[in-house]
Write a protein that holds these residues in place. Structure first.
Motif, mmCIF file in Angstrom:
data_model
loop_
_atom_site.group_PDB
_atom_site.id
_atom_site.type_symbol
_atom_site.label_atom_id
_atom_site.label_comp_id
_atom_site.label_asym_id
_atom_site.label_seq_id
_atom_site.Cartn_x
_atom_site.Cartn_y
_atom_site.Cartn_z
ATOM 1 N N GLU A 161 15.065 3.408 2.796
ATOM 2 C CA GLU A 161 16.086 4.435 2.967
ATOM 3 C C GLU A 161 16.788 4.202 4.301
ATOM 4 O OE1 GLU A 161 17.021 6.851 0.890
ATOM 5 O OE2 GLU A 161 15.548 6.266 -0.637
ATOM 6 N N GLU A 162 18.093 4.353 4.321
ATOM 7 C CA GLU A 162 18.837 4.234 5.572
ATOM 8 C C GLU A 162 18.738 5.567 6.305
ATOM 9 O OE1 GLU A 162 22.112 0.819 5.006
ATOM 10 O OE2 GLU A 162 22.528 2.611 3.815
ATOM 11 N N ILE A 163 17.946 5.583 7.363
ATOM 12 C CA ILE A 163 17.623 6.808 8.082
ATOM 13 C C ILE A 163 18.599 6.975 9.251
ATOM 14 C CG2 ILE A 163 15.822 8.036 9.349
ATOM 15 C CD1 ILE A 163 13.807 6.173 7.964
ATOM 16 N N PRO A 164 19.234 8.137 9.369
ATOM 17 C CA PRO A 164 20.199 8.312 10.472
ATOM 18 C C PRO A 164 19.507 8.511 11.816
ATOM 19 C CG PRO A 164 20.001 10.326 9.187
ATOM 20 C CD PRO A 164 19.206 9.280 8.454
ATOM 21 N N ALA A 165 20.261 8.294 12.875
ATOM 22 C CA ALA A 165 19.761 8.566 14.220
ATOM 23 C C ALA A 165 19.384 10.040 14.333
ATOM 24 C CB ALA A 165 20.828 8.212 15.253
ATOM 25 N N GLY A 166 18.334 10.315 15.102
ATOM 26 C CA GLY A 166 17.893 11.692 15.295
ATOM 27 C C GLY A 166 16.891 12.169 14.275
ATOM 28 N N CYS A 170 5.039 -0.567 9.913
ATOM 29 C CA CYS A 170 6.187 -0.866 9.054
ATOM 30 C C CYS A 170 6.986 -2.002 9.667
ATOM 31 C CB CYS A 170 7.088 0.358 8.881
ATOM 32 S SG CYS A 170 7.955 0.855 10.397
ATOM 33 N N TYR A 171 7.994 -2.437 8.932
ATOM 34 C CA TYR A 171 9.009 -3.360 9.426
ATOM 35 C C TYR A 171 10.339 -2.615 9.479
ATOM 36 C CZ TYR A 171 5.692 -7.161 8.635
ATOM 37 O OH TYR A 171 4.594 -7.968 8.690
ATOM 38 N N LEU A 172 11.203 -3.049 10.362
ATOM 39 C CA LEU A 172 12.548 -2.493 10.463
ATOM 40 C C LEU A 172 13.543 -3.538 9.976
ATOM 41 C CD1 LEU A 172 12.372 -0.782 13.969
ATOM 42 C CD2 LEU A 172 11.780 0.168 11.728
ATOM 43 N N MET A 173 14.518 -3.093 9.184
ATOM 44 C CA MET A 173 15.444 -4.023 8.545
ATOM 45 C C MET A 173 16.890 -3.642 8.815
ATOM 46 S SD MET A 173 13.686 -4.563 4.815
ATOM 47 C CE MET A 173 14.201 -2.924 4.273
ATOM 48 N N GLU A 174 17.756 -4.615 8.574
ATOM 49 C CA GLU A 174 19.195 -4.404 8.612
ATOM 50 C C GLU A 174 19.808 -5.136 7.421
ATOM 51 O OE1 GLU A 174 20.806 -6.288 12.087
ATOM 52 O OE2 GLU A 174 20.146 -8.293 11.482
ATOM 53 N N ARG A 175 20.957 -4.652 6.968
ATOM 54 C CA ARG A 175 21.692 -5.416 5.959
ATOM 55 C C ARG A 175 22.166 -6.719 6.587
ATOM 56 N NH1 ARG A 175 22.787 -2.893 1.201
ATOM 57 N NH2 ARG A 175 22.378 -0.635 1.153
ATOM 58 N N TYR A 176 22.156 -7.791 5.807
ATOM 59 C CA TYR A 176 22.432 -9.105 6.385
ATOM 60 C C TYR A 176 23.570 -9.785 5.644
ATOM 61 C CZ TYR A 176 21.415 -13.453 8.859
ATOM 62 O OH TYR A 176 21.494 -14.559 9.664
ATOM 63 N N ASP A 177 24.533 -10.242 6.428
ATOM 64 C CA ASP A 177 25.657 -11.007 5.887
ATOM 65 C C ASP A 177 25.275 -12.490 5.949
ATOM 66 O OD1 ASP A 177 27.972 -12.332 5.277
ATOM 67 O OD2 ASP A 177 29.234 -11.221 6.694
ATOM 68 N N PRO A 178 25.136 -13.157 4.807
ATOM 69 C CA PRO A 178 24.705 -14.556 4.816
ATOM 70 C C PRO A 178 25.660 -15.488 5.553
ATOM 71 C CG PRO A 178 25.434 -13.897 2.623
ATOM 72 C CD PRO A 178 25.330 -12.646 3.439
ATOM 73 N N SER A 179 26.907 -15.038 5.789
ATOM 74 C CA SER A 179 27.836 -15.884 6.535
ATOM 75 C C SER A 179 27.381 -16.064 7.987
ATOM 76 C CB SER A 179 29.249 -15.290 6.504
ATOM 77 O OG SER A 179 29.309 -14.065 7.204
ATOM 78 N N THR A 221 0.830 -1.202 0.000
ATOM 79 C CA THR A 221 0.000 0.000 0.000
ATOM 80 C C THR A 221 0.865 1.253 0.000
ATOM 81 O OG1 THR A 221 -0.160 -0.205 2.401
ATOM 82 C CG2 THR A 221 -1.980 -1.058 1.111
ATOM 83 N N GLY A 222 2.054 1.182 0.586
ATOM 84 C CA GLY A 222 2.961 2.312 0.585
ATOM 85 C C GLY A 222 3.870 2.297 -0.631
ATOM 86 N N ILE A 223 4.740 3.291 -0.693
ATOM 87 C CA ILE A 223 5.684 3.402 -1.801
ATOM 88 C C ILE A 223 6.907 2.558 -1.470
ATOM 89 C CG2 ILE A 223 7.138 4.964 -3.134
ATOM 90 C CD1 ILE A 223 5.103 7.179 -2.489
ATOM 91 N N ASN A 224 7.097 1.464 -2.212
ATOM 92 C CA ASN A 224 8.214 0.549 -2.004
ATOM 93 C C ASN A 224 8.774 0.129 -3.358
ATOM 94 O OD1 ASN A 224 8.252 -0.544 1.070
ATOM 95 N ND2 ASN A 224 6.146 -0.162 0.448
ATOM 96 N N ALA A 234 20.443 4.486 13.591
ATOM 97 C CA ALA A 234 20.191 4.364 12.160
ATOM 98 C C ALA A 234 19.321 3.137 11.902
ATOM 99 C CB ALA A 234 21.503 4.255 11.397
ATOM 100 N N LEU A 235 18.376 3.265 11.009
ATOM 101 C CA LEU A 235 17.495 2.146 10.704
ATOM 102 C C LEU A 235 16.973 2.267 9.282
ATOM 103 C CD1 LEU A 235 14.309 3.294 10.814
ATOM 104 C CD2 LEU A 235 14.806 3.318 13.253
ATOM 105 N N MET A 236 16.402 1.157 8.794
ATOM 106 C CA MET A 236 15.814 1.128 7.457
ATOM 107 C C MET A 236 14.413 0.523 7.558
ATOM 108 S SD MET A 236 17.033 -0.822 3.953
ATOM 109 C CE MET A 236 18.351 0.328 3.582
ATOM 110 N N PRO A 237 13.361 1.318 7.277
ATOM 111 C CA PRO A 237 12.009 0.773 7.317
ATOM 112 C C PRO A 237 11.586 0.214 5.956
ATOM 113 C CG PRO A 237 11.895 3.135 7.041
ATOM 114 C CD PRO A 237 13.368 2.766 7.089
ATOM 115 N N SER A 238 10.623 -0.681 5.999
ATOM 116 C CA SER A 238 9.960 -1.129 4.778
ATOM 117 C C SER A 238 8.467 -1.191 5.037
ATOM 118 C CB SER A 238 10.472 -2.505 4.332
ATOM 119 O OG SER A 238 10.091 -3.505 5.263
#
Length: 352
Positions: free
Chosen positions: A260-265, A324-333, A135-138, A305-309
């Motif tokens: 978008e990677e949103i900074p703290a504050g 929304c959901y909150l995400m992080e970059r993920y290292d598959p290792s 429903t949102g812009i993604n 810092a966080l990234m919503p979806s």
């Protein structure tokens, strides 16, 4: 009486009807098995939410292209036909059709999903594609619940952007991840022609594919994210997205912050409540809102810092699902997390 109808043919004129008119030829949720040259079926679920019609448009495209001769058997689950009639995610007294696939209950909807899973397990399903809209812009992106290279190949064929998650546990893809490579496609907003084309291409590729090899090197060509938390608004908190007086007045255009990677504050809203007005639950059901948000001088700010979806300005969707959901970059290792134990699958193990 089961809510699920199972057919082995297409109802007359069904492909001529948009999602809003499927109720004219379907009594409710319907599983349609169609034969193909390769007997192991591709499973495609559409209209899990009645206002998300891209999946049905994809099915119409594919079946109109191939006619009666499919290169692989195809099983189509058409979900919330009643809600689709009114263009709604779900009707007031209905459960969310994409949150019931882990529950052990005795409602018609639980009986329905058990029937779908039993039928597809018996048929040794080849792969599962669950098609959704936002429903949102993604951006267009794919979601997986396992980091098996076959699952990632399925996702990468749709988008470079892939989200890995294991909660919420009641989604369709988690149930099917125990049977076969499974993916959820997020195809933009309803009517997004690029999303329709990308999903149609993936379904066509999987119908024509002999197998999913799962090239491990594919991980280098994926932007992988992990969902760490879901953010909800309690029912007793009023919200607005256009400046009206409310407990929480979100900034205008907040949905533009998706991916978008949103900074703290960063200011997200003005609030009148002294305590945190959001519930932020991690994968283990713990409230971690204080780690991500704070209230300062009547403003709701990001604490790190966080990234919503899936941010949306549709209040009905916020109430029925989440903000929304909150995400992080993920290292598959880091490896993959175990799939949650669910009553439907306590005696089932993933197929290798």
């Amino acid at each position: 009486m089961s809510l699920l109808s199972i057919r082995h043919d297409l109802p007359a004129d069904v492909l001529r009807r948009p999602a809003t008119r499927l109720f004219e030829v379907l009594d409710g949720p319907t599983l349609i098995h169609l034969p193909g040259d390769r007997p192991q079926p591709l499973f495609v679920s559409v209209l899990m939410h009645g206002n998300e019609d891209t999946g049905w448009r994809v099915i119409r495209n594919v079946l109109e292209e191939y006619g009666e001769r499919l290169p692989r058997a195809l099983s189509i689950f058409i979900g919330n036909v009643r809600a689709a009639r009114y263009g709604k995610r779900r009707l007031e007294r209905q459960p969310d059709y994409n949150r019931i696939w882990a529950a052990d209950g005795d409602t018609p909807e639980h009986d329905m999903v058990r029937g779908v899973l039993a039928s597809m397990r018996e048929r040794q399903v080849f792969a599962s594609i669950d098609i959704h809209n936002n429903t949102g812009i993604n951006p267009h992106y794919a979601c997986v619940n396992r980091l098996d290279p076959r699952y990632l190949e399925l996702a990468r064929r749709f988008s470079r952007m892939v989200i890995y998650f294991t909660r919420p546990s009641g989604v369709q893809s988690l149930a099917f991840a125990r049977l076969c490579p499974a993916v959820t496609l997020e195809c933009g907003q309803p009517g997004d022609e690029i999303g329709i084309q990308l999903a149609t291409r993936l379904v066509r590729q999987m119908l024509e594919a002999d197998s999913l090899q799962g090239d491990p090197a594919l991980i280098d060509d994926i932007d992988l994210y992990h969902t760490v938390a879901v953010t909800k608004v309690p029912n007793d908190i009023s919200i607005s997205f256009s400046g009206e007086v409310a407990d929480v007045r979100f900034i205008r255009g907040i949905e533009q912050l998706n991916f978008e990677e949103i900074p703290a504050g960063t200011r997200l809203a003005d609030v009148t409540t002294p305590s945190m007005p959001l519930n932020v639950m991690d994968e283990d059901g713990r409230d971690i809102g204080a780690a991500y948000f704070e209230i300062n001088d009547g403003r709701l700010l990001t604490r790190q810092a966080l990234m919503p979806s899936m941010l949306t300005v549709n209040e009905r969707i916020v109430r029925q699902d989440c903000l929304c959901y909150l995400m992080e970059r993920y290292d598959p290792s880091r490896g993959e997390k175990p799939l949650p134990e669910t009553p439907l699958w306590n005696d089932a193990a993933p197929r290798s």
